[in-house]
Design a protein around this motif. Structure first.
Motif, mmCIF file in Angstrom:
data_model
loop_
_atom_site.group_PDB
_atom_site.id
_atom_site.type_symbol
_atom_site.label_atom_id
_atom_site.label_comp_id
_atom_site.label_asym_id
_atom_site.label_seq_id
_atom_site.Cartn_x
_atom_site.Cartn_y
_atom_site.Cartn_z
ATOM 1 N N LEU A 1 0.822 -1.217 0.000
ATOM 2 C CA LEU A 1 0.000 0.000 0.000
ATOM 3 C C LEU A 1 0.854 1.264 0.000
ATOM 4 O O LEU A 1 0.680 2.149 -0.838
ATOM 5 N N VAL A 2 1.785 1.338 0.952
ATOM 6 C CA VAL A 2 2.609 2.543 1.099
ATOM 7 C C VAL A 2 3.530 2.730 -0.102
ATOM 8 O O VAL A 2 3.662 3.827 -0.645
ATOM 9 N N GLY A 3 4.172 1.631 -0.525
ATOM 10 C CA GLY A 3 5.087 1.715 -1.664
ATOM 11 C C GLY A 3 4.382 2.181 -2.923
ATOM 12 O O GLY A 3 4.866 3.078 -3.627
ATOM 13 N N ASN A 4 3.216 1.614 -3.204
ATOM 14 C CA ASN A 4 2.494 2.011 -4.407
ATOM 15 C C ASN A 4 1.948 3.431 -4.288
ATOM 16 O O ASN A 4 1.972 4.191 -5.259
ATOM 17 N N PHE A 5 1.462 3.804 -3.104
ATOM 18 C CA PHE A 5 0.964 5.164 -2.914
ATOM 19 C C PHE A 5 2.074 6.182 -3.173
ATOM 20 O O PHE A 5 1.880 7.157 -3.897
ATOM 21 N N LEU A 6 3.247 5.946 -2.585
ATOM 22 C CA LEU A 6 4.373 6.860 -2.804
ATOM 23 C C LEU A 6 4.802 6.880 -4.266
ATOM 24 O O LEU A 6 5.132 7.934 -4.807
ATOM 25 N N SER A 7 4.784 5.722 -4.891
ATOM 26 C CA SER A 7 5.156 5.629 -6.302
ATOM 27 C C SER A 7 4.200 6.463 -7.161
ATOM 28 O O SER A 7 4.626 7.166 -8.077
ATOM 29 N N GLN A 8 2.910 6.375 -6.873
ATOM 30 C CA GLN A 8 1.935 7.183 -7.619
ATOM 31 C C GLN A 8 2.082 8.665 -7.315
ATOM 32 O O GLN A 8 2.008 9.502 -8.208
ATOM 33 N N LEU A 9 2.275 8.969 -6.044
ATOM 34 C CA LEU A 9 2.392 10.359 -5.619
ATOM 35 C C LEU A 9 3.602 11.039 -6.263
ATOM 36 O O LEU A 9 3.515 12.167 -6.741
ATOM 37 N N LEU A 10 4.719 10.332 -6.300
ATOM 38 C CA LEU A 10 5.959 10.899 -6.834
ATOM 39 C C LEU A 10 6.101 10.708 -8.340
ATOM 40 O O LEU A 10 6.930 11.350 -8.966
ATOM 41 N N GLY A 11 5.307 9.824 -8.897
ATOM 42 C CA GLY A 11 5.408 9.513 -10.320
ATOM 43 C C GLY A 11 4.527 10.403 -11.171
ATOM 44 O O GLY A 11 4.010 11.430 -10.714
ATOM 45 N N PRO A 12 4.303 9.980 -12.400
ATOM 46 C CA PRO A 12 3.561 10.827 -13.341
ATOM 47 C C PRO A 12 2.055 10.890 -13.091
ATOM 48 O O PRO A 12 1.378 11.738 -13.644
ATOM 49 N N TYR A 13 1.507 10.006 -12.247
ATOM 50 C CA TYR A 13 0.053 9.934 -12.101
ATOM 51 C C TYR A 13 -0.502 10.823 -11.005
ATOM 52 O O TYR A 13 -1.592 11.355 -11.120
ATOM 53 N N GLY A 14 0.231 10.974 -9.916
ATOM 54 C CA GLY A 14 -0.265 11.779 -8.808
ATOM 55 C C GLY A 14 -1.472 11.133 -8.157
ATOM 56 O O GLY A 14 -1.736 9.951 -8.317
ATOM 57 N N ILE A 15 -2.222 11.933 -7.430
ATOM 58 C CA ILE A 15 -3.424 11.452 -6.752
ATOM 59 C C ILE A 15 -4.610 11.626 -7.695
ATOM 60 O O ILE A 15 -4.770 12.678 -8.310
ATOM 61 N N SER A 16 -5.426 10.590 -7.778
ATOM 62 C CA SER A 16 -6.601 10.655 -8.642
ATOM 63 C C SER A 16 -7.754 9.915 -7.966
ATOM 64 O O SER A 16 -7.598 9.365 -6.873
ATOM 65 N N ALA A 17 -8.878 9.882 -8.639
ATOM 66 C CA ALA A 17 -10.056 9.196 -8.102
ATOM 67 C C ALA A 17 -9.823 7.698 -7.963
ATOM 68 O O ALA A 17 -10.493 7.033 -7.170
ATOM 69 N N THR A 18 -8.881 7.152 -8.711
ATOM 70 C CA THR A 18 -8.652 5.699 -8.686
ATOM 71 C C THR A 18 -7.358 5.309 -7.959
ATOM 72 O O THR A 18 -6.965 4.143 -7.997
#
Length: 174
Positions: free
Chosen positions: A58-75
């Motif tokens: 959970l944490v690893g993927n959340f950070l990866s999304q947050l720091l990566g090109p996707y950011g926070i989104s509805a999904t």
């Protein structure tokens, strides 16, 4: 340092390693990604159990999304579920069968867990397509290749995990 502090530090390092492997040490071939980003999740799950595997995913993927090109989104939460499932299943397996496994015994369970991860990821991708109105048909032809990549990852993970788990397991006891 006491055992719970070592465990917390190890979980944090595994989550950070997930981010590094996902962002910088992966080969993206369009919708197919070859990466060892699952290795830290599997490692934490084998060492500490299902709760740690789930949290690292959970944490690893959340950070990866947050720091990566996707950011926070509805999904975002949906995208966090497949790596969490991978950690949970691996941790449950390790709890039942012991954390010290050889590559031959570890291959089939890892393959099944990776296939479950890819199946859930495909479902999340479909939901993402519905939410953001892009064509799932663009990605559908590549699904079979994602499963083929799982076989390769299962072999690599099964070969890498046992010696690392043994080494870190000895370090934990000291």
């Amino acid at each position: 340092m006491n055992k719970s502090a070592k465990r917390l530090v190890t979980d944090g390092l595994c989550a950070a390693l997930y981010v590094v492997l996902a962002a910088y040490l992966s080969l993206n071939l369009g919708p197919i990604k070859l990466s060892l980003d699952g290795l830290p999740i599997l490692l934490g799950a084998m060492l500490f159990g299902p709760a740690d595997g789930l949290i690292i995913g959970l944490v690893g993927n959340f950070l990866s999304q947050l720091l990566g090109p996707y950011g926070i989104s509805a999904t975002t939460i949906l995208w966090m579920l497949p790596p969490a499932l991978l950690g949970l299943l691996t941790g449950l397996y390790a709890k039942r069968h012991g954390r010290e496994q050889n590559a031959r015994r570890l291959f089939l369970p890892l393959l099944l867990f990776l296939l479950a991860d890819t199946t859930l990821t495909t479902g999340v991708m479909w939901v993402d397509c519905q939410v953001y109105h892009y064509a799932f048909a663009t990605y559908a032809p590549y699904i079979i290749w994602r499963y083929v990549a799982d076989v390769i990852k299962a072999v690599v993970h099964a070969l890498l995990l046992p010696p690392v788990v043994r080494a870190l397991g000895k370090e934990q006891k000291s």
